[in-house]
Design a protein around this motif. Sequence first.
Motif, PDB file in Angstrom:
ATOM      1  N   CYS A 199       6.070  -0.071  -1.945  1.00 44.05           N
ATOM      2  CA  CYS A 199       7.459   1.286  -1.602  1.00 44.05           C
ATOM      3  C   CYS A 199       7.451   2.066  -2.638  1.00 44.05           C
ATOM      4  N   SER A 200       6.833   2.965  -3.158  1.00 38.48           N
ATOM      5  CA  SER A 200       7.259   2.929  -4.520  1.00 38.48           C
ATOM      6  C   SER A 200       6.922   4.436  -4.780  1.00 38.48           C
ATOM      7  N   PRO A 201       8.502   5.496  -5.101  1.00 41.74           N
ATOM      8  CA  PRO A 201       8.443   6.026  -5.418  1.00 41.74           C
ATOM      9  C   PRO A 201       8.312   7.556  -4.693  1.00 41.74           C
ATOM     10  N   LYS A 202       6.875   7.711  -5.069  1.00 45.58           N
ATOM     11  CA  LYS A 202       6.170   9.255  -4.946  1.00 45.58           C
ATOM     12  C   LYS A 202       4.441   8.647  -3.944  1.00 45.58           C
ATOM     13  N   ASN A 203       3.764   7.457  -4.024  1.00 44.60           N
ATOM     14  CA  ASN A 203       3.110   7.246  -2.704  1.00 44.60           C
ATOM     15  C   ASN A 203       3.318   6.177  -2.843  1.00 44.60           C
ATOM     16  N   PRO A 204       3.630   6.344  -2.181  1.00 44.30           N
ATOM     17  CA  PRO A 204       4.206   4.329  -1.507  1.00 44.30           C
ATOM     18  C   PRO A 204       2.261   3.896  -0.554  1.00 44.30           C
ATOM     19  N   THR A 205       1.520   2.884  -0.902  1.00 41.04           N
ATOM     20  CA  THR A 205       0.681   2.793  -0.270  1.00 41.04           C
ATOM     21  C   THR A 205       0.686   2.348   0.718  1.00 41.04           C
ATOM     22  N   CYS A 206       1.112   2.945   1.718  1.00 39.29           N
ATOM     23  CA  CYS A 206       1.934   2.403   3.675  1.00 39.29           C
ATOM     24  C   CYS A 206       0.943   1.286   3.781  1.00 39.29           C
ATOM     25  N   LEU A 207      -0.961   1.579   3.652  1.00 39.69           N
ATOM     26  CA  LEU A 207      -2.127   0.796   4.148  1.00 39.69           C
ATOM     27  C   LEU A 207      -1.733  -0.916   3.961  1.00 39.69           C
ATOM     28  N   LEU A 208      -1.063  -1.123   2.840  1.00 39.85           N
ATOM     29  CA  LEU A 208      -0.584  -2.912   2.683  1.00 39.85           C
ATOM     30  C   LEU A 208       0.350  -2.729   2.474  1.00 39.85           C
ATOM     31  N   CYS A 209       1.400  -1.924   3.116  1.00 38.48           N
ATOM     32  CA  CYS A 209       2.653  -2.209   3.807  1.00 38.48           C
ATOM     33  C   CYS A 209       2.855  -2.975   4.799  1.00 38.48           C
ATOM     34  N   PRO A 210       3.559  -4.813   4.404  1.00 43.49           N
ATOM     35  CA  PRO A 210       3.777  -5.697   5.439  1.00 43.49           C
ATOM     36  C   PRO A 210       4.711  -5.066   7.055  1.00 43.49           C
ATOM     37  N   TRP A 211       5.028  -3.849   6.252  1.00 40.97           N
ATOM     38  CA  TRP A 211       6.638  -2.950   7.899  1.00 40.97           C
ATOM     39  C   TRP A 211       5.710  -1.541   8.134  1.00 40.97           C
ATOM     40  N   GLY A 221       5.335  10.369   9.225  1.00 39.54           N
ATOM     41  CA  GLY A 221       3.983  11.005   7.295  1.00 39.54           C
ATOM     42  C   GLY A 221       5.405  11.523   7.344  1.00 39.54           C
ATOM     43  N   GLU A 222       6.270  11.374   6.506  1.00 39.34           N
ATOM     44  CA  GLU A 222       7.669  11.509   5.852  1.00 39.34           C
ATOM     45  C   GLU A 222       7.964  10.632   5.101  1.00 39.34           C
ATOM     46  N   GLU A 223       6.997   9.930   4.450  1.00 38.13           N
ATOM     47  CA  GLU A 223       7.537   8.595   3.478  1.00 38.13           C
ATOM     48  C   GLU A 223       8.341   9.087   2.748  1.00 38.13           C
ATOM     49  N   THR A 224       8.324  10.105   1.784  1.00 39.25           N
ATOM     50  CA  THR A 224       8.535  10.553   0.504  1.00 39.25           C
ATOM     51  C   THR A 224      10.116  11.517   0.487  1.00 39.25           C
ATOM     52  N   LYS A 225      10.269  11.880   1.854  1.00 39.61           N
ATOM     53  CA  LYS A 225      11.480  11.874   2.613  1.00 39.61           C
ATOM     54  C   LYS A 225      12.504  11.282   2.247  1.00 39.61           C
ATOM     55  N   TYR A 226      12.046  10.048   2.070  1.00 38.56           N
ATOM     56  CA  TYR A 226      13.809   9.098   1.795  1.00 38.56           C
ATOM     57  C   TYR A 226      13.588   8.094   0.872  1.00 38.56           C
ATOM     58  N   PRO A 227      14.689   8.315   0.423  1.00 38.92           N
ATOM     59  CA  PRO A 227      16.138   8.251   0.728  1.00 38.92           C
ATOM     60  C   PRO A 227      16.047   9.683   0.660  1.00 38.92           C
TER      61      PRO A 227
END
Length: 341
Positions: A199-211, A221-227
Amino acid sequence: MHNVLDMRTALLRWYDDQGRTLPWRVRPEDRVRGIVPNPYAIWLSEVMSQQTTLAHATPYWEAYRSAFPTVVDLANADREVILSMWAGLGYYARARNLHKCAGVVRDEHRGVFPTDEKTLLSLPGIGPYTAATIAAICADEATNIVDGNVERVISRSFAYASPLPKGRKGLRDLAGTLVRADRPGDYGQALMDLGATICSPKNPTCLLCPWQTWCVAHAQGEETKYPIKTKKKQIPVRYGYGYVLQCSGEILVERRPDKGLLGGMLGSPTSAWGDKPTDHSAAPMKRNWEAKGEIRHVFTHFELRLEVFTAEIDQRVDGEWVSDISGLPTVFRKVVEAGLA
Ligand code: SF4
């Protein structure tokens, strides 16, 4: 809909499988074999890795562990040695507090590093995050570990809407709702790893994420809007002059006053730092100074711009002279490097 228990299970499974191996960390498979984490080693790693990357902090951790195998060795060491070994890690108050804290552990805790959150919080330089981390990892205390990585993961997973820094307390409380007594240390480390690797600041690799299943920001589709953060004000700029006086391959340095920025560290002589460029004619030593250009260094609350001047003399003047500048804080290394260029 968030299912906290399922989220924890998925995260811990991911950690067992893919969590990072770090020199101070005891992995779950090693814990099963009876190896226990060393609070002194964890504390050093936490203090050193604040405000920097693990890749940058790890060689420092290794050097300190080999020079000071125990917290009592660190407490008994010369403060100047500790400070010079810290050079390049920045935020030098941390190095001074490190020594102070080791002294308190030696004198008030018989050299045994505490592992409960409350006692840890009473030690110099240990804040809520470090205390929670050591207590969870070393004493299985169900503490709420929240660093920048955790803030990012939690705020995205729940699409937390209050902007930081004001919303920080609410975000912390939200993170706390996921804390349980089951493997609290591994859970905290897993969350930190998730933020650092997936869950990196700019390019989270959501496909590999357990959550991924529960993450609201991902669903939107707005991962980088947060925090969400309140826009920072521009930091002010301060100006001054830095002087590199050379004699037979050595450089004149001076020890800075204990209190204040870079307190107790060796550095190049400089003029006072002001809001406007100062007058170089007020140089502390009358020499044939040669202008070598400007260096810039960003501190937490301001940017420093120093015009560098250099001069060479045949006879040393009183003061401390060094040939090795590796023990100087980065800003002064920049000054010397510019002066010698
Ligand atoms: S799904 Fe993506 S945004 Fe959400 S926590 Fe995982 S990596 Fe971060």
